[in-house]
Each structure stands twice: as C-alpha cells, then as structure tokens.
Design a protein around this motif. Structure first.
Motif, PDB file in Angstrom:
ATOM      1  N   ASP A 286       0.834  -1.197   0.000  1.00 16.64           N
ATOM      2  CA  ASP A 286       0.000   0.000   0.000  1.00 16.64           C
ATOM      3  C   ASP A 286       0.869   1.247   0.000  1.00 16.64           C
ATOM      4  OD1 ASP A 286      -2.167  -1.681   0.096  1.00 16.64           O
ATOM      5  OD2 ASP A 286      -2.458  -1.481   2.276  1.00 16.64           O
TER       6      ASP A 286
ATOM      7  N   ARG B 123       6.076   1.905  -9.341  1.00 16.50           N
ATOM      8  CA  ARG B 123       6.216   1.750  -7.896  1.00 16.50           C
ATOM      9  C   ARG B 123       7.529   1.086  -7.503  1.00 16.50           C
ATOM     10  NH1 ARG B 123       2.245   1.050  -4.374  1.00 16.50           N
ATOM     11  NH2 ARG B 123       4.003   1.122  -2.924  1.00 16.50           N
TER      12      ARG B 123
ATOM     13  N   ASP C  97       2.208   5.092  -2.158  1.00 16.46           N
ATOM     14  CA  ASP C  97       2.610   5.605  -3.465  1.00 16.46           C
ATOM     15  C   ASP C  97       4.121   5.651  -3.646  1.00 16.46           C
ATOM     16  OD1 ASP C  97      -0.079   6.093  -4.141  1.00 16.46           O
ATOM     17  OD2 ASP C  97      -0.038   8.019  -3.070  1.00 16.46           O
ATOM     18  N   GLU C  98       4.897   5.439  -2.566  1.00 13.64           N
ATOM     19  CA  GLU C  98       6.343   5.565  -2.676  1.00 13.64           C
ATOM     20  C   GLU C  98       6.949   4.370  -3.407  1.00 13.64           C
ATOM     21  OE1 GLU C  98       5.501   3.077   0.884  1.00 13.64           O
ATOM     22  OE2 GLU C  98       4.658   4.883  -0.056  1.00 13.64           O
TER      23      GLU C  98
END
Length: 580
Positions: free
Chosen positions: A181, A262, A183-184
């Motif tokens: 989970d 990602r 966005d990094e």
C-alpha cells in the motif's frame, strides 16, 4: 501440483523469525475428532427430539406380542390381539397387506406386526436423515471457516494483489503482482515459479515479501506466441537451449517489474523455486541485481566467473531432487567455496554474502509452503537491499494441504446443505420450478464462495479474466448450443429420465462443450493439449459428482445444467492457455 508434504502441526511457532505454520493435516485431524464427537451429540439430541413427537412402538411390545401366540392357547391369543390393537391404535395406520395373509386372527397378528414395522422404517429414518444432513452441513461449513478464525492474519496485510500477463518476445506469461500500500517506490523481487506450476502456489512467498515492503512479481508458465497464435511445440533435446529460453523469459519478467512506477529499479532481487531458481542464477549474470534467492535450484550456469551478487541457496532435507549435498556442490561451483548447510560467508555490503539453508522435513513440493524457507527468503531479500529484517515478519504461512482440506470440508458442507434445502422446501413449496430453482441457487452460491476463498486463492487462480473475453464467449456458445441439442433429444426420449439415461445426458453436457473448447483453444498443440486435458479432467470430476447429487435430488435437468454450466464457464477458461 495438488500436494502437501509439510509435517508442521497447527500453531508451530518459529520465534527467531516470527513465522507460523498452520492448518496442516495434523491440525485438521484433531479438528475432525472434535467434529465427530460434536456431530454425534447433535445427532442424538436432534434425532431424539424428532422421535419424541412420533407415536412410539416399543421393542418390548413387539417381542412380547410375537411370543405370546406361540406360548399360549386360543384364549391367550385373543388377549394378545386386544393388546396389539392398543399398541397399534395410536399410530393410526391402515393395513393394505392383510389381504395377503388370509386366515383369521393369526393373519391379523402378522398384518399388524408388519405394518408397525413398516411404519417405523418410514418414519424413523426421515428424522435421522435430516439430522445427519444438518450435522454434516454444520460440520463442513465449520471446517471451511476454522482457518479464517484461527489465523485471521494468514497472508499478511497492507498490500494489493493483481493478476497480470507479461508479453514479450512472442511469449506470454501468467503472473501475480503484489504491491505494498502507498505511493512511494519500493524494492522489487521477481519470483519464478517451479516448472509447470501456477503463481497461486507461491502465495506465501508473495504475501510475506509484500507485507515487508517489496513489490513482488510471481511468474508462472510461459507459452510461445506467433502473431498472437500458438506455435507448435517441438521436442527439445538440447538442455542448454531450454535453459536459455527460460532465462530469456525470466529476464522479461525482471524488465517488466523494474519498469513499474512503484519499483525502485536499483533495488531488485531475483528469486525462484526449482526451474525458477535455475533461471535466476543466469539472469543475475546479465543484469545488476542486489541478491538472489535460489530454492532448490539444481542447475547453475557453467561458467568460471564468480557469482556477481548475494546468494541464498535453500532446499528441504527431504528433497530427493535437490538434496542438501547438491547445494554444497552448487556453492562451490558458483563461489569457489563448498558451504555446508547453515554456513554463511561473505558480506552483504560488497555483494558477496552466500549462505546454504536446509528446511527440516521439507520435500521438493512442500518447499512451496515451508515457513522456514519463507522466513529465510524474506530476511535475505531485506538484507540484500540494505534493510534490517524486523524481529517478527508478522506473517502466518498456510500450507497447501490445509487449503485443500478446507475446500473439501466446504464442498461436503455445501452438498449436504443443498440436500437439506431440498428436504426443507419439499413440504413448504408446492411449485416445483421455484423449489428447484432455489435449491440450484443455494448450491451455486455456496460452491462459488468455497472455491473462490480456498483453491482459487492459494493453488490455482480461476479468474474471472476479462482479458480473455474470447474464451468465455466461445465456451458459452458451446454450452448453449450443445446443451440445447441434448435437452431436445432428452425431452423426446422416455428413457432419458431413468438413472442411466440421466447420467449419460449429464455426462454429455459436461464433456461435449468442454472437450470441443479444449481442442479449439489449444489449437491441437500436443504439449498444451495434454496439460489442459489433465487439469480440465480434475474440474470435471468434481462437477460430475455435483451433477450426480443434483440428479439424485431430482432437480429438473435444465436447472442443474444451468448452474453447473455457469461453473464450467467460470473454471475451464482459466485452465486452458491464454492464446485466444
């Protein structure tokens, strides 16, 4: 690969790594014992309550009444007849068989006794059958629910799963992508499945690594394409060519994952089991990588160059294909040092760390769900990308065997529940079509939930697969066309409603559309045809048993064909190669 060779009992903890193994055959054995005891108690209570509402004929009355006419004279016989009348009267049964025994009072005695016995046979089993069905239904559903209650964190959390296809160099690979989970960017790890297996079989590895911050691509079988169509397979005798092709597929997977937005492409780890490990060795020489996790990799490349990155070699103590001694030879071949199990040399900082790990009791097949190997793989991957493993990995490993047991418990529960629903509606709903429709719907919903939450999640993913819409349309058309023709023929044949006739038409409805679909979708490619026939046969055997039960319950042919046809449309396209 429906096999479980693990021997770890339920809730066997590994404190050093925080990994638990649950749900093995041993655990289900103790659960089965509890289920049998509880079921027996429930059966006795429920059965006695049902019988308490019925007129009773005692064994003592029957035995005494049977002996008195033999031991006494006419007077005694007349007295006995009055007592029989007293026993018989509350039951209120007629005696249509009296005409078969003419001859006065003795005939009335035998008729009375026979009718009482027939009455007991017709009334007592009905209550017990209902009780048994109730016990089996509750027990089966409980067996399906137990793993969810006992191990709510099985598989970890904090990530999403996506089923993808990787296309490159006229080849297509079925894969599963795990993304943490957020966005990094995160480190990535490619995990190559063993030859002929599916990504779902390695769910434990994908879940453990994703829970600990990795983007994971678990890649399965690769099939060749030629302008979108399959090319004919040939027998390859040159093993080096096989390894080159497999390594090329693996390199495509690595490129796919490294290009994902990602994924930090500078922190990539390669891993695999069996054939996947053999490919990971080779790709590590071709591209920059932070480390390799090779589980039961028997065939490293023949080269004099030292291995370029951190290397974990792992296997099971009972692995007959890749025994621990083989990994000692592999370590010597790749690093120049013959490492014994449990030994480690080198440093992660300069990419020379090498270790040999052996999981006690694990076989070549059960390495896919061994908690020790899952823990070691996650820790090695974290150290390879410069991170320290947590004290506990916070992941519960579920064995493949426990998943299959869970499915079987649920399947038995749903079959019994379907029969129970039929019995419950028989006296409450006069409209047969509505009754059969409800019974069929109960089975369909129950089977879908059971299969989707067990086998489809942990052994072999069954879709739905929107990218393969052509296959669904083709199989749907075959089911409708062949089903319509068979139904018309069956409607015009009086013997179609007999047991043999019904079984033949049901079998034709299953085998006809599926057989035609397999031949058309595999394009008669021998290699894929054999594999697909085997997998399809397993699915058809389960559905044939279901059709048999629905036929025994006397559901109308169109209802049982409709619900089973829907399940066929769901399962079979997921089994055949994704060519169409």
């Amino acid at each position: 690969m429906l096999y479980h060779g693990g021997i770890n009992p339920i809730a066997a903890y590994f404190p050093t790594g925080g990994v638990k193994a649950v749900g093995t055959v041993t655990g289900y054995g103790s659960y089965t014992l509890v289920l049998v005891v509880a079921g027996s108690v429930l059966l006795a209570v429920y059965g006695s309550r049902q019988l308490s509402n019925r007129p009773r004929v005692t064994l003592a009355a029957l035995l005494s009444s049977r002996s008195r006419p033999v031991a006494h004279a006419e007077k005694g016989r007349r007295s006995w007849l009055s007592s029989v009348t007293d026993v018989r009267s509350p039951i209120g049964v007629s005696h249509p068989i009296q005409d078969r025994f003419p001859g006065g009072e003795n005939s009335r005695y035998y008729c009375s006794l026979s009718n009482q016995w027939e009455n007991m046979k017709s009334r007592v089993p009905a209550a017990y059958v209902t009780a048994v069905l109730l016990v089996v239904t509750v027990g089966g559903i409980a067996g399906w629910l137990v793993p969810f209650v006992q191990t709510p964190n099985a598989g970890g959390s904090g990530y999403t799963v996506e089923h993808v296809y990787v296309r490159a160099d006229d080849r297509i690979t079925t894969a599963t992508l795990y993304l943490p989970d957020g966005d990094e960017q995160v480190p990535g790890i490619v995990f190559g499945a063993g030859s002929g297996t599916a990504p779902a079989l390695y769910t434990n590895y994908g879940a453990a690594l994703a829970t600990n911050g990795f983007a994971v691509l678990v890649a399965g079988q690769t099939r060749e394409l030629e302008t979108g169509n399959p090319i004919y397979w040939e027998i390859r005798r040159d093993t080096s060519n096989i390894f080159e092709l497999a390594a090329g597929n693996y390199a495509n997977w690595a490129t796919y994952l490294a290009s994902h937005p990602r994924v930090d492409e500078d922190r990539l780890v390669l891993a695999g089991h069996s054939g996947g490990a053999n490919s990971a060795y080779r790709v590590a020489y071709e591209r920059d990588t932070e480390g390799v996790v090779a589980i039961a990799g028997r065939f490293p490349p023949e080269t004099d160059e030292p291995f370029p990155t951190n290397l974990l070699l792992a296997t099971g103590s009972e692995d007959s294909l890749v025994p621990p001694s083989k990994l000692t030879n592999v370590s010597a071949q790749l690093t120049g040092t013959a490492l014994q199990p449990g030994h480690q040399v080198g440093s992660f900082e300069n990419g020379t760390a090498t270790r040999v790990t052996v999981a006690e009791g694990a076989t070549h097949l059960s390495e896919a769900d061994d908690p020790v190997l899952v823990r070691e793989s996650a820790e090695w991957a974290l150290r390879s990308v410069g991170e320290s493993p947590p004290e506990t990995l916070d992941i519960t490993v579920r064995s493949i065997g426990s998943v299959l047991y869970q499915f079987l418990f649920g399947l038995v529960g749903i079959l019994a529940g379907t029969a129970l629903t039929k019995r419950a509606l028989a006296s409450r709903l006069d409209d047969r079509q509505r009754r059969d429709g409800i019974v069929a719907l109960v089975w369909l919903v129950g089977f879908t939930v059971i299969l989707h939450t067990t086998v489809s999640q942990r052994v072999y993913h069954f879709g739905p697969m929107p990218a393969q819409a052509t296959k669904y349309v083709l199989l749907g058309g075959l089911l409708l066309g062949i089903g319509f023709l068979l139904d018309r023929v069956a409607s015009s044949r009086s013997w179609a409603d007999s047991r043999v006739g019904s079984a033949l038409f049901d079998l034709g409805f299953l085998v006809g559309p599926v057989g035609a679909f397999v031949l058309l979708s595999t394009q008669f490619v021998t290699f894929q045809l054999v594999t697909t026939v085997v997998l399809s046969s397993v699915a058809l055997l389960v559905l044939a048993a279901v059709l048999s039960e629905l036929a025994v319950l006397k559901l109308e042919r169109r209802f049982r064909w409709t619900v089973v046809g829907i399940v066929v449309l769901w399962l079979v396209p997921a089994i055949v190669p994704p060519y169409l």
